[in-house]
Structure formats: structure tokens, C-alpha cells
Design an enzyme around this catalytic site. Structure first.
Site, short mmCIF file in Angstrom:
data_model
loop_
_atom_site.label_atom_id
_atom_site.label_comp_id
_atom_site.label_asym_id
_atom_site.label_seq_id
_atom_site.Cartn_x
_atom_site.Cartn_y
_atom_site.Cartn_z
N THR A 1 0.83 -1.16 -0.09
CA THR A 1 0.02 -0.04 -0.06
C THR A 1 0.83 1.21 0.05
O THR A 1 1.84 1.26 0.64
CB THR A 1 -0.83 -0.02 1.25
OG1 THR A 1 -1.43 1.31 1.59
CG2 THR A 1 -0.34 -0.41 2.45
N SER B 1 -0.84 3.46 10.50
CA SER B 1 -1.86 2.50 11.18
C SER B 1 -0.97 0.99 11.41
O SER B 1 -0.15 0.84 10.78
CB SER B 1 -3.37 2.29 10.73
OG SER B 1 -2.99 1.26 9.62
N TYR C 1 -2.22 -1.63 10.58
CA TYR C 1 -2.64 -2.32 9.33
C TYR C 1 -1.38 -2.01 8.39
O TYR C 1 -0.62 -2.83 7.88
CB TYR C 1 -3.89 -1.97 8.92
CG TYR C 1 -3.61 -2.03 7.26
CD1 TYR C 1 -3.66 -3.47 6.63
CD2 TYR C 1 -3.83 -1.09 6.51
CE1 TYR C 1 -3.41 -3.37 5.25
CE2 TYR C 1 -3.51 -1.01 5.08
CZ TYR C 1 -3.63 -2.21 4.55
OH TYR C 1 -3.66 -2.29 3.04
N HIS C 2 -1.02 -0.81 8.34
CA HIS C 2 -0.13 -0.24 7.35
C HIS C 2 1.25 -0.88 7.69
O HIS C 2 1.98 -1.26 6.93
CB HIS C 2 -0.02 1.21 7.13
CG HIS C 2 -1.04 1.81 6.51
ND1 HIS C 2 -2.35 2.35 7.20
CD2 HIS C 2 -1.35 2.11 5.39
CE1 HIS C 2 -3.32 3.05 6.36
NE2 HIS C 2 -2.68 2.46 5.16
N LYS D 1 2.10 -4.13 6.45
CA LYS D 1 2.50 -4.12 5.19
C LYS D 1 3.92 -3.87 5.04
O LYS D 1 4.70 -4.23 4.08
CB LYS D 1 1.63 -3.26 4.17
CG LYS D 1 0.23 -3.55 4.31
CD LYS D 1 0.22 -4.72 3.10
CE LYS D 1 -1.57 -4.95 2.77
NZ LYS D 1 -1.86 -5.95 1.89
#
Lengths: 445, 445
Positions: free
Chosen positions: A167, A202, A204-205, A208
Site C-alpha cells: 500500500t 496504522s 495495518y499499514h 505491510k
């Protein structure tokens, strides 16, 4: 690396092929998701042998939060049968989780893929910020799943090309231009080309970012080949294949956890909910059409990375601020007679609302990407499709709830008092940007 | 932030105190390990209230591989009792794993620490490279453990200072100087100070990179305060406290998985095993004495990071190449009548054996670190202590076995034919560097 040039079979779709497409074994992880399912159809339509892995995590998480896709989606079995009716091709499905190493190992050993497209991750920033349990689930699923994939590929098909969905949110908003994965640094009279520093926004980021580091290592040390697609925020509903049959439609999330900005804004405009902008709305990001996601993934797959190469593409076509998108949707909605308003909400995230942002996105263009740029027609078209499902919209799913700093906004009402713009773009009160799920939708474990 | 200046109690040890030491609640994760146990003693000796968490993972992993510490170590209960006899102070122990979120949450809620020293990680690079299961265990334990800690601190003691053991191995060997955590980058006419890019050399090192990114986020977004100690390779056996009583001695690993370079070399020289150098031995790293580890951790704890600050210190005192260390040990061993040889082994790791290396380590020195530099006396002293336990050495633990690319060296004998140097430093054949466990020993989950 098996590249069966000129062995492409006839397409059943109408979209232009990207160069010569070899028929190969394609394994799509997260193949039941927003992007995974259309990707599976696309590769199958191109004549490839497609297998998918999914554990229905996305469907299950929606059950848990009492939300759902705007579009009614068929069961995976119905989807696969419908596609077989239309194309004569059978997509093979493996039901299970990529964070179960033995399972994934068996799948890879059986499929022996030439390329793996890896969407099978928890893809939502707000989801990862809800609680410790959500954060741990996100990083465990994503990091361990990718680790398992690396080992399975090394063991069974070391020449296989891993195409991994990353991302643009890995980079954050640095005060310098964002390059594609690497940057040449001059320092104290010496220089080196090193991985671009990351400032993810975040947990989540962050998962990644961890994946990117792990995959880079697998390429450097084991000689695997991988392409990391640092994707922007995806919008859109239809692809050539999903529009062939209602049973082939992909999911379309508009809730605060899994929905992405533009998709949410269109739903909001249609049902008369204020368009939700977080804070000032100056947050600028890269965006792309779901059709371009498929193009990009196809380009990556048909132009594999070299052995030992960890290649990074920034996968978006345009940059917008959230407020620009909100006003675009508002204007288009008003043109078709909808009473669309924009509202600025106290930002539940911790992020810069005004910042420098310039990200490079040259590599996919150089390889032939022909972008579908965002325009009024696309918005009109999305509003039209959404209108079909308007009675399925649950307003309770739309309001922002998940805060990056729990409790901080606790003294304010859950839903702030209205403060809406008049459509001229001038602010009369707080707004709201909802990037929602960030850039890698459709992934399921 | 509770800083009880001038409330320091009398020390029971003889080492010089670092400035004024406040009495605080200290929670040490991995408090049964190589560094964790001496750290617990040091803080207790300084008058702090010390609690430790450990799940005996390190002891268990040794059971699994039929290896053991050179030094016979007492049970944790015996250790704690012995310390109470000497100091009158009781160290409180919580037995459990930091990757169990509810457990760690309860511990933090009960201890309400002012500072947490986090050693509780799988600390070995070779361990992480043995198999998929080892890699997953390493990243799950380390990443999830640190995530759990972040959430527990945020929930119960958001002002607590997290002192996290990282490793210099996170940086790899870039062609530019290694700065302390951040680097100012000038790019296309703009500039920013960003996290220093990482090129970790194993899946263990990667777990530390992930931890650093996660902790940085917790500081940026939640306002936590943390210090990341990017530690070099630790050598040494004794500290002021561990030498008070045989029951207080810390573990000393010399096997190929958990042993660190200099410690292993001394054991090898003593038992007449060739000193194991991997490849050319030009691999250069930062090193430090275990006594300086305690100093550094104490300095970090007594000079806390600011709220919201993610501070990075490079924690080493000197740089050496592996071959330099091997020759130093060889020469000292020969001076005390040992027949020490150096052997170059085919490198089981994937790493540059000749490279630029210059790492900055100013911040701890600025805060008062007084290094114990490596010299002949230290080697003589280590050889003396090791001699006491010479009959416990198992030669089968010494040879390198774990390969970064499994199978690649498979056609060669497990133990290469001897090719030894004559002590003059000139090479007559293959060598061997064993960094072994990298930089953050003593950690247990």
C-alpha cells in the site's frame, strides 16, 4: 521461470490484452475478495489456469460487525459455477488460511504456480486500530501469511513470481518525494541506494511494511523474485468480467471499517448522508480505478521480476485530497438531482491534514499501464450502479467510529452535530475524510 | 513520568552509580536470560522494585537442541532466593509468555512499572533461519510480544518508559555511515529526517526491524515514550552482581545457535577446537562488554525518552571484524599456553564478507557511558572463568550447522577439512566467523 510466450488462449472478455499473455498457473491468495475475485476472473479469461485460496475472513468480519457489502455477492461456489457457465473455465478453490503454514504449503505444492498474486491480508486500517486483539490479528495474519508463502515458494517453486499487494500508506507523508521502493541517499560523502524509509499510519499499514521487509530479504538472500505493488486507494465496482452476470459481481464495502473513500462518498451522496470528511480533508493520497488494479496486476505478472529482485511499483494513477474527492462527488450528485452535502468530522485518525505529497508512479506506466482517470462519467456510472442497491444501505455503517487514540474524542458525541458545506467548497464547519480501508481491499485470509 | 530524584537507596554492589538513580518500579521482560538476569540484579541492587517476566523459552530451546549453557545456572527460584540472601531484596517473578496478551496485560496492571526493559524475544539469527516453523515462531513471538506490550502500556501506564532491546543487525551493511535510528535525507531540493533504512540479515533481525517500526508508531500516534537500544554483539560472563554467588551466575552460550562470536571463540580456544570464522571473516560489527550492556540500559532508564519520543541509541563500544577477534583470542590463548588455531569455514550465512562499515555511537557516550574496551586482560579473564567449566563443553555444539540457504552447501562435508592458520594472521585456508546469536542475547519469551 516458465514464460509460455505465444501460448495465450483466446480471451472471453472484451478488454484489451496487455501485450502477449502467456498461459501459466496463477495462484490468487484472497481470491474471494473485492479485488481477488475480479483478478481471478481476469486471469481465467486470459486463458490461465487459476486457483484461489480464501478463508472467507472478510465475509466473517462483516458478520461480526453486522455490516455487509452493498452489492449482494454470491457464495464462492455459485461464483465459480457462474464463471464456468460463461467461460467454460473452472477456477479451483482451496478453502483455508494462509497463516496456516502446512495448508499453504500443500496448496503451493499441488498448484505449482508460475505466479502468485497475494491479496490474502487483513486490509483495513480502522480494523487494525480497534483493539489489541484486532491489531494482533492483523499483524499475525499478514506477516505470518507472507512468511508462510515465502517458505512454500522457496520449497516448491523457487522460480515463481510473487506479486504482493502493498500500500502507498507504507510511506506515510514524508516531506520529500516518494520514490518507488528505493531511494538514493547521499550522506557524508558516500552514497547508496536503500529501501525508502517508511512512516506508516496504522497498525495495518505497519503489517505491510513488515511484509515488504520480509519479502525483500527473501529475494536478497534466497533469490526469490517478487513485485511489491504499493497500491493507492481503489474505487469502482465493475470490471469487464464481473459485469457479465449478477452472480459474478464483486463486493462493494461502504462501512467505516472496510469501505474506501470514494466508494463511501458515492454511497453517502446517494442515500442523502453527508459526505464524511475527516478533519480538514487536506489529506492527499494516490487513487486508482479497480479496472486499473487489474491492469497493473496483469502487467506485473506478465513482466516478472528477475531472480533475486525485489521490485516495487507505486500503483496509483492520480493524487487527490480527500476534500477534492468529496467535492467532486457532491457536484456530480447534485447534477443528477441528489441533495449531497459535505461534512467535516473531528478526525478519528492521527494524521497530517495538510502536508506535502508527491509520489512517483512511473514504472507501471513505462510497462504499458493505460489509466482510467477519474471523471464525472465514472461518478455518474458508480451512482447508477449504487442506486440499484440503494435499499441495502444501512446508515449505521457509515459514521466514523474507530479512533486511533481511543477515548480522546470521548467527550464529544459519537455523531458530531451537523456542520455542512453549501457545495461551493467553502467550509462552514467540521468535515470528514474517510479513507477507510486502505488501498488493498478485497483481501481475505 | 515518576522520577523520584534523590530517593535512591544504597547500592549493594561495588560498581559506580550512574548519576542520581531514582527508585522506581522496573519490569524486566525476559528476566531469566543472559542479559535479563544480570539486569534484574543490577536494578535491584540500585534499590529499585524489580519484577521480571519469563517463560523459560531459552532454557527450553536448549533442551530441544540438546545444548546447554557453559555455566551451570540455578533455577529461577534458587536465583531469586540467593539474591534475597545477599541483598535483602526480593525480585518478583511472573512466569508466562509476552505473546499472551491477557497475561502481559495483567502483569503490567499489577506492577504499574515506571520503566519496562524488554529483552523477551527469540534472540538468535541462526534459530530463525532453521525452518519455516522457527521463522514463524521468531516473528510471532517478537512482533506480537511487543505489540502486546504497547497496548498494555497504553492501557495502564501510558507514561511508562519502554526500553527495548534492538540490534545493530537491523541496519545491515549499507555503503553509507550508520546513524542512530534516523537520517536526514536531501532529495530533489527538499529534505526530511526519516527512519534510517534497514537491511536486516536474517528473519530474526527482521523481527527487530518490525518491532522498531511498531514502537515508533506507538510513540508518534499514542504519545508513548520508548528507547530502542540497537545493541551490538555482547561478550563477557560476569557482572558485579552475578559474581557474588555461584547461584547468581548468568548463562553463557557457546553453541552455534545461541552463542555470540567472542564468547564462542574463547570456548573454542580453551578446548582446542579451531576458532570458527565464517568465510573471509571481514564481516565487521559493533561489540560491547556485558558490563556495558548493563550501563547502557541503566543510562537509558534513568534518562527517559520524552512523551511521544521514539529514541534510538546505537549500543556498542567498538567495531571489530570477525577475523580481528579470532586473531585476538588466538594470540591471548597462545600466551597462556593454549594451542589455538583459526579455521575459515564456508560461510553458512548470506552476507558481505568485505564491506564498508562505520556506525555512529555517540548518544550513550554523551549520556555518560564509560566503556570497558576489549583488551588482552578481558580475554585472559574470560579464559580463566571458562576453564572452570571446561569439562562441560560439548564439542558437538560448536560446529556451524544452520545455513541461510538450506542445501546449498549440501555437497560439502558437514565439517570442512581443516585449513588452519598458523597464528601469524596469514590465511592458509577457509575460516569461520560465528556471530551466532546476534546482539540481543539473554532474551527469553
Amino acid at each position: 521461470m516458465k514464460i509460455l510466450v505465444n501460448e495465450a488462449r483466446a480471451c472471453v472478455c472484451k478488454s484489451p490484452c496487455v501485450g502477449i499473455v502467456p498461459a501459466v498457473h496463477v495462484l490468487i491468495l484472497g481470491g474471494d475478495g473485492y479485488l481477488g475475485w475480479p483478478t481471478a476472473l481476469r486471469f481465467s479469461a486470459r486463458g490461465h489456469d487459476v486457483a484461489i485460496v480464501d478463508n472467507f475472513a472478510r465475509r466473517y468480519w462483516h458478520l461480526q460487525q453486522s455490516t455487509d457489502s452493498l452489492t449482494p455477492i454470491a457464495s464462492l461456489e455459485e461464483r465459480i459455477s457462474a464463471w464456468e457457465e460463461h467461460s467454460g473455465r473452472r477456477i479451483k478453490a482451496y478453502i483455508g488460511s494462509v497463516d496456516e503454514g502446512d495448508f499453504l504449503d500443500r496448496v503451493v505444492a499441488e498448484v505449482l504456480p508460475d505466479v502468485v498474486i497475494h491479496y490474502a491480508e487483513q486490509p483495513s486500517a480502522p480494523f487494525s486500530m480497534k483493539s489489541r486483539e484486532h491489531a494482533v490479528l492483523t499483524q499475525r495474519t499478514n506477516v505470518i501469511g507472507t512468511l508462510n508463502l515465502m517458505f512454500a515458494i522457496r520449497e516448491h517453486v523457487p522460480d515463481c513470481h510473487i506479486v504482493k499487494l502493498g500500500t502507498m500508506g507504507e510511506y506515510g507523508t514524508p516531506n520529500i518525494d516518494i520514490e518507488e521502493g528505493y531511494i538514493e541517499i547521499h550522506h557524508k560523502g558516500r552514497s547508496d541506494v536503500l529501501p525508502y524509509p517508511k512512516l506508516p499510519g496504522s497498525l495495518y499499514h505497519l503489517s505491510k511494511v513488515h511484509d515488504s521487509h520480509n519479502l525483500h530479504f527473501a529475494c536478497r538472500v534466497w533469490g526469490l523474485r517478487a513485485t511489491d505493488l504499493n497500491q493507492g486507494v481503489v474505487y469502482g465496482i465493475e470490471t469487464d468480467e464481473t459485469s457479465l452476470d449478477p452472480r459474478l459481481v464483486t463486493r462493494f464495502d461502504y462501512d467505516e471499517v472496510f469501505g474506501t473513500a470514494l466508494n463511501r462518498f458515492c454511497v453517502q451522496a446517494l442515500v442523502g448522508h453527508p459526505i464524511t470528511v475527516y478533519g480538514e480533508g487536506g489529506q492527499t493520497r494516490g487513487f486508482l480505478n479497480i479496472r486499473d488494479t487489474l491492469q497493473c496486476v496483469e502487467i506485473a505478472a506478465t513482466h516478472p521480476a528477475a531472480a533475486g529482485e525485489f521490485r516495487v511499483f507505486n500503483q496509483f494513477t492520480e493524487q487527490f485530497s480527500v476534500l477534492e474527492l468529496a467535492h467532486l462527488v457532491q457536484r456530480c450528485a447534485q447534477e443528477v438531482g441528489l441533495d449531497a452535502t459535505v461534512r467535516h468530522y473531528p478526525n478519528p485518525r492521527v494524521e497530517a491534514e495538510q502536508h506535502y505529497y508527491h509520489a512517483v508512479n512511473e514504472k507501471l506506466l513505462e510497462l504499458g499501464l493505460e489509466p482510467h482517470y477519474l471523471g464525472d462519467e465514472l461518478i455518474f456510472s458508480m451512482l447508477n450502479v449504487i442506486r440499484k442497491y440503494g435499499d441495502r444501505v444501512s446508515l449505521g455503517q457509515v459514521e466514523p467510529k474507530t479512533r486511533w487514540r481511543p477515548g480522546e474524542l470521548g467527550d464529544e458525541p459519537e455523531v458530531p452535530a451537523p456542520a455542512e458545506t453549501n457545495g461551493s467548497g467553502t467550509r462552514s464547519g467540521p468535515d470528514d475524510d474517510i479513507l477507510g480501508e486502505e488501498g488493498v481491499p478485497g483481501a481475505a485470509v
